[in-house]
Structure formats: C-alpha cells, structure tokens
Scaffold this active site. Structure first.
Site, mmCIF file in Angstrom:
data_model
loop_
_atom_site.group_PDB
_atom_site.id
_atom_site.type_symbol
_atom_site.label_atom_id
_atom_site.label_comp_id
_atom_site.label_asym_id
_atom_site.label_seq_id
_atom_site.Cartn_x
_atom_site.Cartn_y
_atom_site.Cartn_z
ATOM 1 N N THR A 26 0.832 -1.215 0.000
ATOM 2 C CA THR A 26 0.000 0.000 0.000
ATOM 3 C C THR A 26 0.862 1.259 0.000
ATOM 4 O O THR A 26 0.325 2.368 -0.028
ATOM 5 C CB THR A 26 -0.941 0.032 1.227
ATOM 6 O OG1 THR A 26 -0.139 -0.226 2.401
ATOM 7 C CG2 THR A 26 -2.026 -1.000 1.110
ATOM 8 N N GLY A 27 2.167 1.090 0.061
ATOM 9 C CA GLY A 27 3.063 2.251 0.020
ATOM 10 C C GLY A 27 3.392 2.599 -1.420
ATOM 11 O O GLY A 27 3.166 1.811 -2.333
ATOM 12 N N VAL A 39 8.622 -7.769 5.369
ATOM 13 C CA VAL A 39 9.011 -8.045 6.769
ATOM 14 C C VAL A 39 8.747 -9.488 7.187
ATOM 15 O O VAL A 39 9.224 -9.924 8.233
ATOM 16 C CB VAL A 39 8.322 -7.096 7.780
ATOM 17 C CG1 VAL A 39 8.913 -5.713 7.755
ATOM 18 C CG2 VAL A 39 6.818 -7.084 7.623
ATOM 19 N N ASN A 47 10.353 -10.967 13.324
ATOM 20 C CA ASN A 47 11.619 -10.696 12.635
ATOM 21 C C ASN A 47 12.264 -9.413 13.135
ATOM 22 O O ASN A 47 13.476 -9.350 13.345
ATOM 23 C CB ASN A 47 11.402 -10.624 11.115
ATOM 24 C CG ASN A 47 11.212 -12.008 10.516
ATOM 25 O OD1 ASN A 47 11.766 -12.987 11.013
ATOM 26 N ND2 ASN A 47 10.430 -12.090 9.456
ATOM 27 N N TYR A 75 -6.478 -8.084 11.360
ATOM 28 C CA TYR A 75 -5.764 -6.856 11.726
ATOM 29 C C TYR A 75 -5.702 -6.702 13.249
ATOM 30 O O TYR A 75 -4.624 -6.601 13.825
ATOM 31 C CB TYR A 75 -6.481 -5.674 11.085
ATOM 32 C CG TYR A 75 -5.805 -4.340 11.303
ATOM 33 C CD1 TYR A 75 -4.609 -4.023 10.664
ATOM 34 C CD2 TYR A 75 -6.375 -3.370 12.129
ATOM 35 C CE1 TYR A 75 -3.997 -2.784 10.850
ATOM 36 C CE2 TYR A 75 -5.780 -2.131 12.315
ATOM 37 C CZ TYR A 75 -4.598 -1.841 11.670
ATOM 38 O OH TYR A 75 -4.003 -0.604 11.853
ATOM 39 N N THR A 82 -5.799 8.364 12.063
ATOM 40 C CA THR A 82 -4.896 9.438 11.669
ATOM 41 C C THR A 82 -5.143 9.771 10.203
ATOM 42 O O THR A 82 -5.445 8.874 9.412
ATOM 43 C CB THR A 82 -3.447 8.972 11.905
ATOM 44 O OG1 THR A 82 -3.318 8.677 13.295
ATOM 45 C CG2 THR A 82 -2.427 10.026 11.523
HETATM 46 P P1 NAD Z 1 -0.206 2.410 4.950
HETATM 47 O O1 NAD Z 1 -0.936 1.264 4.348
HETATM 48 O O2 NAD Z 1 -0.137 3.683 4.185
HETATM 49 O O3 NAD Z 1 1.284 1.993 5.303
HETATM 50 C C1 NAD Z 1 1.704 0.676 5.538
HETATM 51 C C2 NAD Z 1 3.024 0.457 4.817
HETATM 52 O O4 NAD Z 1 3.509 -0.858 5.113
HETATM 53 C C3 NAD Z 1 2.877 0.546 3.289
HETATM 54 O O5 NAD Z 1 3.912 1.311 2.764
HETATM 55 C C4 NAD Z 1 2.971 -0.922 2.853
HETATM 56 O O6 NAD Z 1 3.447 -1.071 1.531
HETATM 57 C C5 NAD Z 1 3.908 -1.486 3.905
HETATM 58 N N1 NAD Z 1 3.765 -2.929 4.095
HETATM 59 C C6 NAD Z 1 2.624 -3.639 4.257
HETATM 60 N N2 NAD Z 1 2.902 -4.947 4.420
HETATM 61 C C7 NAD Z 1 4.252 -5.063 4.367
HETATM 62 C C8 NAD Z 1 5.152 -6.156 4.467
HETATM 63 N N3 NAD Z 1 4.702 -7.412 4.648
HETATM 64 N N4 NAD Z 1 6.485 -5.921 4.362
HETATM 65 C C9 NAD Z 1 6.949 -4.660 4.152
HETATM 66 N N5 NAD Z 1 6.143 -3.581 4.051
HETATM 67 C C10 NAD Z 1 4.811 -3.783 4.160
HETATM 68 O O7 NAD Z 1 -0.856 2.640 6.378
HETATM 69 P P2 NAD Z 1 -0.587 3.763 7.484
HETATM 70 O O8 NAD Z 1 -1.864 4.413 7.757
HETATM 71 O O9 NAD Z 1 0.590 4.583 7.142
HETATM 72 O O10 NAD Z 1 -0.242 2.849 8.738
HETATM 73 C C11 NAD Z 1 1.083 2.635 9.159
HETATM 74 C C12 NAD Z 1 1.092 1.823 10.442
HETATM 75 O O11 NAD Z 1 0.361 2.516 11.455
HETATM 76 C C13 NAD Z 1 0.449 0.447 10.291
HETATM 77 O O12 NAD Z 1 1.184 -0.492 11.051
HETATM 78 C C14 NAD Z 1 -0.927 0.652 10.878
HETATM 79 O O13 NAD Z 1 -1.447 -0.542 11.405
HETATM 80 C C15 NAD Z 1 -0.658 1.682 11.962
HETATM 81 N N6 NAD Z 1 -1.869 2.452 12.263
HETATM 82 C C16 NAD Z 1 -2.336 3.403 11.415
HETATM 83 C C17 NAD Z 1 -3.508 4.090 11.713
HETATM 84 C C18 NAD Z 1 -4.052 5.187 10.832
HETATM 85 O O14 NAD Z 1 -5.077 5.764 11.165
HETATM 86 N N7 NAD Z 1 -3.430 5.548 9.748
HETATM 87 C C19 NAD Z 1 -4.209 3.792 12.889
HETATM 88 C C20 NAD Z 1 -3.719 2.782 13.706
HETATM 89 C C21 NAD Z 1 -2.547 2.134 13.404
#
Ligand code: NAD
Ligand code: UDP
Length: 309
Positions: A36-37, A58, A98, A144, A174
């Site tokens: 998703t990045g 990861v 990991n 999740y 966020t």
């Molecule tokens: P996002 O989806 O934009 O970012 C997640 C990133 O992790 C992406 O760049 C994706 O490509 C990468 N990723 C996913 N699986 C992977 C893997 N197996 N190996 C390597 N990279 C991997 O989401 P975000 O909103 O930026 O969230 C970031 C973190 O914060 C997450 O762990 C999420 O659970 C946590 N979080 C976010 C929110 C929010 O409101 N945005 C709330 C609670 C927790």
C-alpha cells in the site's frame, strides 16, 4: 549519527516519519514491500545521502545494523487488510517477530505501531490503556486486530524475556496528505467523493464516532515515544476530540463547497460504534498532545487531494 529503520516507510504515516527523522538528523533506512506504500511518497527523499530505500517484505528476516526500529509495516485500511487476511496477520506476527529478532541481535530499541483496534468495539469510553478490549477474534477485522494484539504480546514478551527495549504506541485514526485516494478510509473517501461531486457514502446511520488526529501531530508523538529514556506500557496516541461520521461528512461537504449528496450504505460487520483515546499518559509521560484541530488538518488534506486531481 543514529541509524534508524522504518518498516512501512513508504506508506502514509511511515513516509511522514522518515521525513521527520531526516530533519531531526537521523540516518534513515526505509523498508517497504510497496503493498500500500508508494515510491512517490518518498521520491523527494531519495537524493538525501542519509536516506536509503530497501524493497523487502518483513515476513522474511533481514539483517541490518541499526540503533532504532520503527515497525510500521502493515496495511491499515479495512479494504486493504481484508484483501489478503492471512498475509495481514503474517505481516503483524512474523514481521514483528523478525523485527524483534533483529532488535535483540543488534541491541536496537524498537517501537511497534499498534492501533486503537486492539480495543475492538470498546465498552469502556474513552479508551484507557488498561482496558483489555472487546475484539471479535474470528470476524473480518480480526486479521488486523488480533495480529496487532499478538504483535503487542510479542513486544512485551521480548522485553521481559530478552531485555529488548520495546515500546508500543496505540494509534487512533490518523489522516493527512499521502493517504491513498482509494483506500476506503473515511477521511480520504469523503474528501475524494466531495471533490468529484459524487455521492458521499455513510456506512450505517453515521452515528458511530471516531477521533481524528492530523499526521504531523501523530508523528511528533511517535518520535517522542521512541526517544524517551524508559517507557513501561503501551501509550495511546490520538486526538481526543470525538466526531460522528455524519458530522464529518457534513463538515467536509461544506469545506469543499461540494454539492454531493450524502447517502447511506450498510454498516460493515464489527464496525466499532465509538472511539476516543484517553491521552492522559501521553500528556504526562511524553508531554504530548495534538495541536492541529480537525478543521485545520482537513484544510491541508483537502488541498493535497485537490492538487492531485
Ligand atoms: P499504509 O498502508 O499507508 O502503510 C503501511 C506500509 O507498510 C505501506 O507502505 C505498505 O506497503 C507497507 N507494508 C505492508 N505490508 C508489508 C510487508 N509485509 N512488508 C513490508 N512492508 C509492508 O498505512 P498507514 O496508515 O501509514 O499505517 C502505518 C502503520 O500505522 C500500520 O502499522 C498501521 O497498522 C498503523 N496504524 C495506522 C492508523 C491510521 O489511522 N493511519 C491507525 C492505527 C494504526
Ligand atoms: N465510513 C463511512 N463511509 C466511508 C468509509 C468509512 O461511513 O466511505 C465509516 C466506517 O464505517 C467507520 C468510520 O467511517 O465507522 C471510520 O472508518 P475507517 O475505515 O476510516 O477507519 P476504522 O473503521 O478502521 O476506524
């Protein structure tokens, strides 16, 4: 100069975090599998000699010499984490294992991005860190929620058993620039729908509540958490001002000057009815509280989406 690893660094929060860490004088390794990045989120950092990008999942182990690890890799929006639920739970559990193994080996401090979802559909309101939650272990959100709950367990077991300096932040909803247009989260959905003049989709009657934190405030809390001398338990990070989803839709409609119609769609299963962080611990221990009000953050986010369309 401290070297820092940010997993999920090309994602929404991760890319803002990488940017902030470079500004603070850290050397940053951004690791991402680009599920998703996006490269465009970090394109502007690629020319910085203190920034490195590693394409890696990861779920597979990796050996790097680092002083701090921010473990953010995990899809965060319901449509993305439910797309391949087995992969989502593997990312939280094997990915965290990991990263903890790496932290133990190189004696790095590690911070886990946990979530308000560990409280499930909360029966205690606002949510305090000592509340154990009300999560459905077998529903569509479980890959999740339970993945993150288990990641927390691993963090505290490695802390007790191996002396790893492990920290957990529970992030509440966020928002901000670099959210994906189509990731289905409420703020990006409503803004994109309003700007395109399409129907704004409220799930259920819109009476459910969330508390929305602007990304710069969130990143500031996360960096404070990592750089405090010692931290015991998990800490909630979020903006405690609570809004009904219906009110958010009306506010965004008004701010964008849109003539979109607000329509109702079915409420997804296990959708939490209310959510608001108690941030007393963050205030007292980290000296942190959000500074950017919802409306100000929405203006910046609307500008971002407008510039992309
Ligand atoms: P996002 O989806 O934009 O970012 C997640 C990133 O992790 C992406 O760049 C994706 O490509 C990468 N990723 C996913 N699986 C992977 C893997 N197996 N190996 C390597 N990279 C991997 O989401 P975000 O909103 O930026 O969230 C970031 C973190 O914060 C997450 O762990 C999420 O659970 C946590 N979080 C976010 C929110 C929010 O409101 N945005 C709330 C609670 C927790
Ligand atoms: N939501 C909504 N319309 C949308 C997207 C989401 O009404 O187009 C609702 C959703 O049902 C939930 C709230 O907004 O009650 C927040 O959803 P999001 O997916 O952003 O975050 P989470 O449910 O994980 O807190």
């Amino acid at each position: 100069m401290k070297r820092v690893l940010v997993t999920g660094g090309a994602g929404f929060i991760g890319s803002h975090l990488c940017e902030r860490l470079l500004k603070d004088g850290f050397e940053v390794i951004c690791l991402d599998n680009f599920f998703t990045g996006r490269k465009t989120n970090i394109k502007h950092l690629l020319r910085n000699p203190f920034f490195e990008l590693v394409r890696h999942d990861v779920i597979e182990p990796i050996l790097l010499e680092v002083d701090q690890i921010y473990n953010f890799a995990c899809p965060a929006s319901p449509i993305h984490y439910q797309y391949n639920p087995v992969k989502t739970i593997k990312t939280s559990i094997m990915g965290t294992l990991n990263m903890l193994g790496l932290a133990k080996r190189v004696k790095a401090r590690i911070l886990q991005a946990s979530t308000s979802e560990v409280y499930g559909n909360p029966l205690v309101h606002p949510q305090t860190e000592d509340y154990w939650g009300n999560a459905n272990p077998i529903g569509p959100r479980a890959c999740y929620d339970e993945g993150k709950r288990c990641a927390e367990t691993l963090m505290f077991d490695y802390k007790r058993q191996n002396g790893v300096d492990a920290r957990v932040v529970r992030i509440f909803n966020t928002f901000g620039p670099r959210m994906l247009e189509d990731d289905g989260r409420v703020v990006s959905n409503f803004i994109v729908q309003a700007l395109r003049g399409r129907d704004m989709t409220i799930y259920g009657d819109g009476s459910q509540t969330r508390s929305f934190c602007y990304v710069d405030d969130m990143v500031d809390g996360i960096v404070r958490m990592m750089n405090m001398d010692s931290i015991a338990g998990p800490i909630n990070l979020g903006n405690p001002v609570e809004f009904r989803v219906l009110d958010l839709a009306n506010l965004i409609r008004e701010m964008t000057g849109s003539d979109s119609i607000i329509v109702q769609k079915p409420l997804p299963p296990d959708d939490p009815a209310q959510r608001r962080p108690d941030i007393t611990i963050a205030k007292n221990i980290l000296g942190w509280s959000p500074r950017i009000a919802l409306k100000e953050g929405l203006e910046l986010t609307i500008d971002y989406f407008r510039s992309r369309m």
